[in-house]
Design a protein around this motif. Structure first.
Motif, short mmCIF file in Angstrom:
data_model
loop_
_atom_site.label_atom_id
_atom_site.label_comp_id
_atom_site.label_asym_id
_atom_site.label_seq_id
_atom_site.Cartn_x
_atom_site.Cartn_y
_atom_site.Cartn_z
N ILE A 179 0.83 -1.20 0.00
CA ILE A 179 0.00 0.00 0.00
C ILE A 179 0.87 1.26 0.00
N ALA A 238 1.09 4.40 -2.79
CA ALA A 238 0.86 5.78 -2.36
C ALA A 238 2.09 6.65 -2.62
N ALA A 244 2.22 7.64 -6.17
CA ALA A 244 1.23 8.70 -6.44
C ALA A 244 1.75 10.06 -5.99
N LEU A 245 2.46 10.08 -4.85
CA LEU A 245 2.86 11.36 -4.28
C LEU A 245 4.18 11.89 -4.84
N ARG A 258 -1.52 17.37 -3.13
CA ARG A 258 -0.35 16.56 -2.86
C ARG A 258 0.38 16.97 -1.57
N ILE A 264 5.12 5.55 3.91
CA ILE A 264 4.90 6.37 2.71
C ILE A 264 5.89 7.53 2.67
N ARG A 307 8.90 7.73 -0.33
CA ARG A 307 8.83 8.85 -1.26
C ARG A 307 10.21 9.18 -1.84
N LEU A 347 -3.59 6.05 -4.52
CA LEU A 347 -3.72 6.45 -3.12
C LEU A 347 -4.88 5.74 -2.43
N ALA A 401 -4.35 3.19 0.45
CA ALA A 401 -3.86 3.84 1.67
C ALA A 401 -5.01 4.53 2.40
N LEU A 402 -5.83 5.25 1.62
CA LEU A 402 -6.95 5.96 2.24
C LEU A 402 -7.97 4.99 2.82
#
Lengths: 277, 298
Positions: free
Chosen positions: A82, A86, A89-90, A98, A155, A159, B18, B21-22
């Motif tokens: 997960i 994420a 995505a970030l 963001r 996360i 990053r 995302l 995660a959410l």
């Protein structure tokens, strides 16, 4: 000469640091008579596995051990997966919320988990009435909660590793006709392996060490207890069974040590990698 | 494929990524946080839990009870002092040893990093019970060696805090040490050589070259230390048996937990939790501001 002194200091610090662990293993192997002796020696001539036998046999530590393994592995796998998605995505996309999301993840790490255990207790209790696998007294509840608490840090840390992968690698893959899915799993995922190792260490420790939620959620189903909370069984009001406690503590420490040594190189390069961000 | 379709897909992709995660964080983190706030405004005890009585809204009542209680203020005070002490010692020790790591031979370095790894890997629970055993009044090695037969390390409040603090530092200095060492190693040699060629002293090189490169790492290390040490639970709970003799070693965390689960005052416990959350948020905000000022990009 200065190098010698520095080396000496380092070795001394190392010995002091490792001593409690040495004493734990030693006491686990000492016969009860020696533990109770008023003259403790830093070695034993009569090592015995009795304490391990009684911990695993009589006290059912095998079961607790297995529970801990199941929870920790599930937490590591789920949160790595997960967090990876994420983190991509970030870092790879620019969108309006963001920065807000990133700041929220940073803040989330500050929230005292211990205080959240109060509402979570009621929530897990209510959740168990509709979804049996994740209610009170289940391993599922521990997994669910630990995944949530390991995510923000994972996360945040991943990053940097995703950002460190050159965009050209992905562009080359696109030129070769790779799909988004392929790029994600066959290109990006292997490249950030050191980062995943580093974050996995944190998720693993978080899950393996959890005492609070195990103590709060696992109330009557003692067969679903995990190691940290189960260890308290050995503490008696009159006389502690130190041999048993040390044997159980040793059993609890070995997997983490093995895991650490296994990922050590990647961990160090992974932590260093955060600099390149 | 028209460009607007691509753009739309481009915009939706991060959302999909995302989503998992959410899906975990909203119900397991955000919602309980909201519930914590809500609970803190209610009188919520055993009768309410079992459904015998409805929860009574008391507004700021729990907070007034709390702020009017001298125990709360002393617990708050010792929480801050204890955490600050642990953070400072951890950072100082970790940083000093990280520098030492760069000055020693390979063998010593390997030995030290393995030893540190051992302490780091040891679960909080393990550390707590092993140190408890080492400092046990009757069978503990420390008392035997020091000839303090029967001395109880938990009897005095400050001594007990120091003992728990030592365990906390023992657990957390390796993270600081190994992280900073890894960071120092990652500083490109060419940059350091260039600084040396320009005639920079060791101190200037550290201040103008190494430290700025290490800043993101130092950020992580400081934040983590504050978070960990302010929220110490297991060590206090286990080593002092739930908060020390007559609760003398209570920190906010354990205090909230005890109020909620031991005395079934869930509303009051939640109020303590809110106070803690607010304190930690203020620390975070100060930190974020400091980061912005030094030009850190989020």
């Amino acid at each position: 000469m200065r190098r010698r002194v520095a080396d000496g200091v380092a070795i001394l610090v190392a010995l002091l640091t490792v001593f409690p662990i040495y004493w734990m293993v030693l006491s686990a192997l000492k016969p009860t008579g020696e533990i109770l002796s008023a003259d403790p020696r830093p070695w034993t001539l009569h090592p015995t596995l009795d304490h391990f036998r009684s911990a695993l046999g009589v006290s059912g530590f095998g079961r607790y051990f297995l529970n801990s393994v199941v929870v920790a592995l599930a937490v590591v796998a789920l949160s790595a997966l997960i967090a990876f998605l994420a983190a991509v995505a970030l870092t790879r996309y620019r969108f309006r919320t963001r920065t807000t999301i990133l700041v929220l993840f940073l803040i989330a790490q500050m929230v005292p988990v211990e205080a959240l255990s109060i509402p979570l207790f009621f929530q897990i209790r209510d959740l168990g009435r509709t979804v049996p696998g994740v209610g009170l007294n289940t391993l599922g509840s521990l997994i669910l909660v630990q995944v949530a608490f390991s995510l923000p840090f994972a996360i945040w840390m991943l990053r940097g590793f995703v950002a460190a992968v050159p965009k050209e690698v992905e562009e080359a893959a696109i030129m070769d006709g790779a799909s988004r899915f392929t790029i994600l799993w066959r290109v990006l995922f292997p490249l950030i392996a050191p980062g995943l190792a580093a974050t996995s260490v944190f998720s693993f420790i978080l899950a393996w060490n959890d005492f609070l939620f195990a103590k709060t959620f696992i109330i009557s189903a003692t067969e679903n207890q995990t190691l940290p909370a189960a260890l308290l069984v050995f503490f008696k009001p009159d006389e502690n069974d130190w041999g048993g406690i040390m044997a159980a503590s040793t059993l609890m420490t070995i997997p983490v040590l093995v895991f650490f040594i296994f990922v050590r190189r990647r961990l160090v390069s992974g932590l260093g990698g955060a600099v390149k961000e | 494929m028209s460009s607007s379709v691509t753009n739309r897909r481009q915009r939706l992709t991060p959302l999909w990524l995302l989503l998992p995660a959410l899906a975990v964080l909203v119900p397991m983190f955000a919602y309980p946080l909201y519930q914590l706030g809500l609970l803190s405004t209610f009188e919520y005890g055993q009768p309410q839990v079992s459904g015998g009585e409805p929860a009574r809204f008391v507004g700021t009542g729990n907070f007034r009870t709390l702020f009017g209680d001298p125990t709360f203020w002393s617990v708050l005070n010792q929480t801050v002092l204890f955490a600050a002490g642990c953070v400072l010692v951890t950072l100082a020790l970790g940083a000093a040893l990280a520098v030492l790591m760069t000055r020693i031979g390979r063998v010593a370095r390997t030995v030290l990093s393995f030893a540190a790894l051992t302490a780091w890997a040891a679960p909080a629970m393990t550390g707590s019970v092993v140190w408890t055993f080492l400092f046990d009044s009757n069978l503990g090695l420390v008392n035997e060696v020091l000839g303090l037969d029967g001395y109880n390390w938990l009897y005095d409040r400050n001594v007990a805090f120091a003992l728990v603090g030592a365990v906390v530092v023992w657990h957390s200095f390796p993270f600081v040490m190994i992280t900073l060492y890894a960071g120092i190693q990652a500083v490109p040699g060419a940059v350091l050589e260039a600084a040396a060629l320009d005639g920079a002293s060791a101190f200037t090189t550290f201040r103008r070259v190494t430290a700025p490169i290490l800043r993101p790492l130092i950020t992580i290390v400081v934040i983590q230390s504050i978070i960990w040490d302010f929220k110490v639970f297991t060590q206090i709970y286990v080593m002092t048996r739930g908060g020390g003799i007559a609760g003398q070693n209570m920190v906010l965390n354990v205090y909230a937990y005890q109020k909620a689960f031991a005395s079934a005052q869930y509303g009051l416990g939640s109020a303590i939790g809110i106070v803690m959350t607010v304190i930690l948020l203020v620390v975070t905000l100060f930190y974020l501001r400091a980061l912005r000022r030094t030009g850190e990009v989020l």
